[in-house]
Design a protein around this motif. Structure first.
Motif, PDB file in Angstrom:
ATOM      1  N   ARG A  20     -21.680 -32.380 -19.954  1.00 28.55           N
ATOM      2  CA  ARG A  20     -20.817 -31.231 -19.696  1.00 28.55           C
ATOM      3  C   ARG A  20     -20.622 -30.501 -21.006  1.00 28.55           C
ATOM      4  O   ARG A  20     -20.151 -31.096 -21.981  1.00 28.55           O
TER       5      ARG A  20
ATOM      6  N   GLN B 252      -8.941 -39.403 -17.460  1.00 30.31           N
ATOM      7  CA  GLN B 252      -8.983 -38.034 -17.960  1.00 30.31           C
ATOM      8  C   GLN B 252      -8.052 -37.163 -17.131  1.00 30.31           C
ATOM      9  O   GLN B 252      -7.796 -37.432 -15.969  1.00 30.31           O
TER      10      GLN B 252
ATOM     11  N   SER C 168      -8.042 -33.081 -17.399  1.00 30.65           N
ATOM     12  CA  SER C 168      -8.654 -32.056 -18.242  1.00 30.65           C
ATOM     13  C   SER C 168      -8.913 -30.827 -17.398  1.00 30.65           C
ATOM     14  O   SER C 168      -9.913 -30.732 -16.723  1.00 30.65           O
ATOM     15  N   HIS C 169      -7.965 -29.913 -17.471  1.00 30.42           N
ATOM     16  CA  HIS C 169      -8.112 -28.665 -16.734  1.00 30.42           C
ATOM     17  C   HIS C 169      -8.510 -27.554 -17.694  1.00 30.42           C
ATOM     18  O   HIS C 169      -8.613 -27.765 -18.909  1.00 30.42           O
TER      19      HIS C 169
ATOM     20  N   ASN D  41     -10.681 -27.064 -20.691  1.00 28.66           N
ATOM     21  CA  ASN D  41     -11.911 -27.486 -20.012  1.00 28.66           C
ATOM     22  C   ASN D  41     -12.308 -26.379 -19.034  1.00 28.66           C
ATOM     23  O   ASN D  41     -12.144 -26.508 -17.802  1.00 28.66           O
TER      24      ASN D  41
ATOM     25  N   SER E 216     -12.621 -26.074 -14.979  1.00 32.46           N
ATOM     26  CA  SER E 216     -12.175 -27.270 -14.260  1.00 32.46           C
ATOM     27  C   SER E 216     -10.832 -27.001 -13.607  1.00 32.46           C
ATOM     28  O   SER E 216      -9.934 -26.413 -14.201  1.00 32.46           O
TER      29      SER E 216
ATOM     30  N   GLY F 136      -9.150 -32.018 -12.796  1.00 33.23           N
ATOM     31  CA  GLY F 136      -9.885 -32.989 -13.586  1.00 33.23           C
ATOM     32  C   GLY F 136      -9.105 -34.236 -13.920  1.00 33.23           C
ATOM     33  O   GLY F 136      -9.329 -34.841 -14.960  1.00 33.23           O
TER      34      GLY F 136
ATOM     35  N   LYS G 160      -8.860 -37.938 -13.325  1.00 38.16           N
ATOM     36  CA  LYS G 160      -9.658 -39.020 -12.761  1.00 38.16           C
ATOM     37  C   LYS G 160      -9.321 -40.313 -13.474  1.00 38.16           C
ATOM     38  O   LYS G 160      -8.988 -40.319 -14.652  1.00 38.16           O
TER      39      LYS G 160
ATOM     40  N   TRP H 232      -9.849 -39.615  -7.869  1.00 44.52           N
ATOM     41  CA  TRP H 232      -9.835 -38.246  -8.417  1.00 44.52           C
ATOM     42  C   TRP H 232      -8.762 -37.490  -7.671  1.00 44.52           C
ATOM     43  O   TRP H 232      -8.825 -37.380  -6.438  1.00 44.52           O
TER      44      TRP H 232
END
Ligand SMILES: NC(=O)c1ccc[n+]([C@@H]2O[C@H](COP(=O)([O-])OP(=O)(O)OC[C@H]3O[C@@H](n4cnc5c(N)ncnc54)[C@H](O)[C@@H]3O)[C@@H](O)[C@H]2O)c1
Ligand SMILES: NC(=O)c1ccc[n+]([C@@H]2O[C@H](COP(=O)([O-])OP(=O)(O)OC[C@H]3O[C@@H](n4cnc5c(N)ncnc54)[C@H](O)[C@@H]3O)[C@@H](O)[C@H]2O)c1
Ligand SMILES: NC(=O)c1ccc[n+]([C@@H]2O[C@H](COP(=O)([O-])OP(=O)(O)OC[C@H]3O[C@@H](n4cnc5c(N)ncnc54)[C@H](O)[C@@H]3O)[C@@H](O)[C@H]2O)c1
Ligand SMILES: NC(=O)c1ccc[n+]([C@@H]2O[C@H](COP(=O)([O-])OP(=O)(O)OC[C@H]3O[C@@H](n4cnc5c(N)ncnc54)[C@H](O)[C@@H]3O)[C@@H](O)[C@H]2O)c1
Lengths: 387, 387, 387, 387
Positions: A274, B171, B173-174, B264, B267, B270, B272, B285
């Motif tokens: 990514r 994680q 992570s947006h 990120n 996203s 994100g 997870k 998720w």
């Protein structure tokens, strides 16, 4: 679009060292090289056991006289022939690559070598010099990098569609070695033994793959510092690791992470990359290689499909079947071998190709990364300057 | 299965501080607390602007007289009433939590507090003592942890289905803050200012969420060491980070990783968590919360669905609709508020509940993790002993 | 964005018929109606067994005196009260809907009725007239249609983004009744008995759901002809079907297909709709309701996410939490009940609302479709004119 | 596992008719046939334009003298050679298949023929007789059926893991011809012209593919009745359809559906098959061919991956690379060509193979299905007895 037509005038006379019956990676070398007649398999030292290797070679339609007991004999005898080999692929366990590659280059052969190229940067740079000196091509089989969507990713990034690159997350984390399968599996056995595998297991065996995908997509990014923490969850593997995290700082201020793992229970392959930019991200997963995710912040996620007209030219020219139909790993490898053939032909005429492929320098960089990771890990997972 | 029947005899008289009109997280507090009449909203100091808060409260069907200009006034006045509030939820920016929580506990109220509980472990432990002393419940709204499949994950792990735990990858992570949205968005503005947000941005704001999922699934694992590398990609956010990697070593030899990120690009969320054991892994998720992946090495991947009879009892008892129908974040929060209510009722009778929920200790641990991360990061991303 | 503020001045005084303890669908009615105080549960005839119903009602915080043994008594007694009910929801087995709905309308109540509204078009049209005559709202709980992305689909289509509509493929095909579960499950037992279920099982029970999604997305399309082939795979269910295919021709030349199934082994829910236009298609799947696929031919597939700023206004105004966070079925139902409340309030003032919702006409059309399907199927799966 | 070793002693001397430069499907024939030296390309009449065909053949490393202007000349001249061709593949537009195939069989050649074999069942049965008479193999390139997971599906069904089969849902529905692309695309032009395409477009062009997957998985199921409704959405295509639904009843009481479509805007390929039994279902999608979904009612969905040890022997023996690595369409085709080669060799010795492959009978059955579909459609989409 590839229709199977001649890419070079005459197939390159080609041999293999290793990749014998039952080996993991031998067949994909042959299948890719022989596709579309860019190479012709005329000789081989296919196996550590000479007899088995010969039997195998004959079954591959190789002239029995050119099925050799070992690579040194092969290089010697072939050199004596008018129609001797012009190129050789090396698909043996890691510890042999350096010697075989050196011998091949000295014999004036083009080389396709499995990763890791060798064990130390010093060796790697020696091979690089040798290749230069002899004007020989050395292709490294980072096979996944041959997928056409890697070109598309590279193109989107070069085009500025992602904006400045900030984060590169990579992983190759399968679960096949969650227990000590090496006890019964020769292909795994050498991988966890430093004598045969080199200074690392998963870092070199799997981690270098997505690392090279990043290099292919982001040719300008240079690592500045890294730290690596590695573990050996299955007893008996130490000092070699079966899990590792590597964090990296790039010179442009971006950061990266590689998760290398062979004990990720239940995961099939888990190779993903990514790349995150200021404006957008792209993501690619090798288990579903015909799709590339392109995510512009604030816009709907887009799924780019191999073979579609909206892709860039570089991502389309190596297609072999229309979009929608799935291509797989064999096509990616075939693309690389095709580029190797073209590069070899040009090199023979003192010229260079205008496209990229995983070359000796990629091989050197893979070894360098492992060396730096190990240095960090063995010093307590500290940050080290990249060198 | 929940049909909406009385969980406790009488709804708990409840108020909110913050969570006013336009706030991000206020509504889900109300919607969850009020569901099934476990709580009754009778008062509030909903907004930093008193008038707007009152107007809002009235619109929420709260008695105008009990819509207070600030929390101190509220605690005071409500204490004078026969039918005064019994519990309060705090949904204000981070820097206020410590003072409000302390005041609430001293006022003899049960508390539901947003994460992070406060800025330092010292403060957090003070609040923990206070809660103990006053025998008050403090629930922390790690909302995702209320999803039923988190129970299933916990159950599979406790049952040994994964074998020894080796790796925990987390994680959140947006990409919503890929550029300086804080310039126009008050909900983001305070988050990137240490005065209001505390010593970290994404570590505390998002990273603590999956960290708590791990705590819920793996109650026995203790962090031994960690290292954290953090970055501020959007100018002006430093010293607060908008990206961070945290590596951890647990006392049992396992390792973990948390990727916290707000840049990120593309996203959605994100969040997870993947827990990897010797034999199997589970993965969850939050964007598709009704599915839990269960991967036993050497067996086909299995997708466990919320609501199905093959799940454990703990994962089924909080269902509100049959399997197949999607539940979402509101149900997860409703589950937590239901547990908070039950815990408050029991506490009032000097008893304790026999189920887990994110309590004051979870709040303390979140603060501790951020503190350790910051200490590592600010010392050059070195490994630090966890304390 | 919904923050829980008053949508109508005073909550509507509301009762339920059916939906008792252990019923499949009762709780979601309550949870949706009571959310944000648009309705207030003040009475009920919750169960076919009066005692159990009363006990349940009391547990729902309903005044015991207003927990009635049956709906007739309830309508009568409530009519006598100053503060009597204004609306009633009917969540009983199919065969009772017609009588209860008729009685409720005659008692001057607004109604929320479960699908199917009744057994014949004749009955349905009678109810429609009655509702008109009494100026009462009848909402039908095609719950999935309340998802915000259905609005987005409707918007894209109305906007011409798909071009002329050609094909509509619908399905609702779960596997929960692959064997004769009715033997032990009362909620299934009545469904496969024509006396209680009406002239069809899966056509009415599941097929009408995606059919209504199509009506909501494509309000102008009219069915011209259809053919239906139905099967009873589990013995003892005949004449009621547990699988059916319905093909349709629309007046504009488009075609459609509905696959209704309860024996789709292993499938969780399987409700999907795909609308295909000349230029593009959209697809929505209720198990992952926060995503809408938008596929323009020749462009990368785009995944639209609930809550994102690029959606149309209608798709955003009923959000309760930001994009990325998953909403589920409860929010979809809450949206409908909110619209029902608004419509009831306007109707009380002789006005009409300017948004759509599944109203009595939707109820009539569902019954009509089943009637036409059965007529086709029972005549040998022939094409019949739609009437 | 295939390592590239000799499957038959000597490569079969092989030619192609059609499949020239720029053709859609020519390359995959060559790439599959030539893989592992089961066939050797020694002659060809590759193109309707003789010159272009010759130029192309030479580029494929074919002896220029054996690049013929047309297939009749080729069959004649090759028959005169000692080393003349033994087999021929036909990759020309549909209307030529019958004549070329007949000529080839009469010339004593083994044949690989594209689908549809011809235009009428009568012709097809004539070819079948001819093949029998001459003891020649005719392989039909239903290429997807060569995927190893099709074997696994067949195995699970034969093993009774699904229970009695009830429903078979098939589709092949892409969107590439949503508008009149035939105006500029020769490969599409002939497809929509009955003179060149035969009595159908999508039914034969795409629908027969998943139909054959069903035949491969369910060799015992026989169609009893069917009905087909077909449409021509793009003007000028009538009488040929670009969309069709076919419903089927099988002799054992099961039902089936095939959706054939070329105007499914935005869809890449859309070939899927779902087989539903009393106990479980399996589903396979050609765009992600390395996964097979296995869904037992009441159990978590399982995702079976190509190459894994838990698969049956038949699903493993044609693997070319380990599980996790993606194989694609080329491997599926290579598997078929390998089986064709083995079958040809055995036939030459008067023997038969003990594995299945798409043979002349599969070709006949494809033509039969189209004929029945067209008969139904042209009579008003009525149910017709299958004959
Ligand atoms: N590029 C990739 O994706 C990829 C994938 C797998 C393996 N590899 C690399 O390929 C190499 C081979 O790996 P593998 O998994 O196929 O190993 P393997 O153990 O399965 O096979 C090794 C083969 O080499 C032969 N061999 C060993 N020593 C030899 C010698 N001195 N001379 C001739 N033959 C010899 C063996 O007989 C055997 O046939 C390794 O370096 C590995 O890292 C690369
Ligand atoms: N648990 C979760 O998933 C989650 C999600 C989002 C936010 N949060 C947390 O919730 C808290 C609030 O975040 P937000 O995004 O809703 O913030 P926001 O800025 O959107 O809203 C804050 C609200 O608090 C009010 N407020 C501010 N100071 C106040 C005071 N002194 N007294 C009364 N009201 C006051 C404001 O008027 C506003 O209504 C933060 O601590 C944040 O970390 C948690
Ligand atoms: N909209 C949807 O998505 C959806 C989903 C499921 C069910 N339904 C519909 O809802 C209705 C109820 O279905 P269910 O699955 O909940 O049924 P169920 O059998 O699970 O429950 C029926 C409830 O009604 C009560 N009841 C029965 N007869 C009554 C009467 N005369 N008076 C009062 N109460 C009575 C029963 O005691 C029970 O509590 C059906 O019409 C069904 O088609 C709709
Ligand atoms: N099995 C599959 O998955 C698949 C996929 C695509 C096409 N097909 C089938 O393959 C056949 C070819 O389709 P295509 O899409 O490749 O067509 P195309 O139009 O792209 O190519 C046809 C080729 O045949 C040549 N040709 C035409 N007439 C000829 C003749 N009389 N003699 C020699 N060469 C001649 C043309 O010059 C051209 O090279 C069709 O029957 C089609 O149904 C099968």
């Amino acid at each position: 679009m590839i229709y199977g037509e001649r890419a070079i005038e005459n197939p390159i006379r080609w041999a293999m060292v290793g990749g014998g019956r039952g080996s993991q990676i031998g067949y994909i070398h042959r299948s890719s090289a022989l596709r579309d007649f860019n190479f012709e398999l005329v000789a081989g030292a296919f196996d550590i056991e000479a007899e088995r290797g010969k039997d195998f070679g004959v079954n591959l339609h190789v002239n029995p006289e050119r099925c050799y007991p070992d690579y040194l004999t092969m290089f010697e005898r072939e050199a004596e022939r008018e129609d001797g080999i012009q190129a050789v692929s090396i698909a043996t366990p890691n510890y042999t690559h350096y010697e075989i590659c050196k011998a091949a280059l000295k014999a004036g052969l083009h080389v396709v070598c499995e990763k890791p190229l060798c064990f130390t940067v010093e060796q790697a740079e020696e091979l690089e010099s040798l290749a230069k000196e002899h004007n020989r091509v050395v292709g490294i089989t980072y096979g996944y990098s041959g997928h056409q969507l890697i070109e598309q990713a590279r193109h989107l990034i070069a085009n500025g569609e992602l904006g400045d690159i900030r984060i590169v997350n990579m992983q190759f984390s399968h679960g096949f070695h969650n227990v000590a399968v090496e006890e019964n599996n020769p292909s795994t056995k050498w991988r966890v033994d430093p004598k045969f595998a080199g200074p690392s297991y998963v870092l070199g065996d799997v981690g270098t793959h997505p690392l090279f995908l990043a290099e292919a997509m982001l040719p300008k990014m240079k690592i500045k510092k890294l730290m690596c923490s590695r573990q050996s969850f299955v007893k008996g593997r130490a000092p070699l690791e079966d899990n590792a995290y590597t964090l990296m700082e790039y010179e442009n201020g971006a950061v990266g992470m590689v998760w290398s793992c062979a004990v990720n229970s239940g995961s099939m392959h888990g190779q993903k990359i990514r790349v995150i930019g200021e404006k957008a991200s792209i993501e690619w997963w090798d288990e579903h290689p015909n799709q590339l995710t392109f995510e512009v912040q604030g816009k709907p996620v887009r799924i780019l499909e191999r073979g579609m007209g909206y892709l860039c030219e570089e991502a389309l020219r190596e297609d072999r079947i229309g979009g929608g139909h799935p291509e797989g790993l064999f096509e990616a490898w075939s693309n690389l071998y095709r580029r190797f053939a073209l590069a070899m032909k040009e090199a023979d005429q003192g010229k260079q190709v205008d496209f990229w492929y995983p070359d000796i320098h990629a091989g050197v960089e893979g070894v360098r990364w492992v060396e730096n990771c190990v240095r960090s890990a063995d010093n307590g997972a500290i940050w080290v300057e990249y060198k």
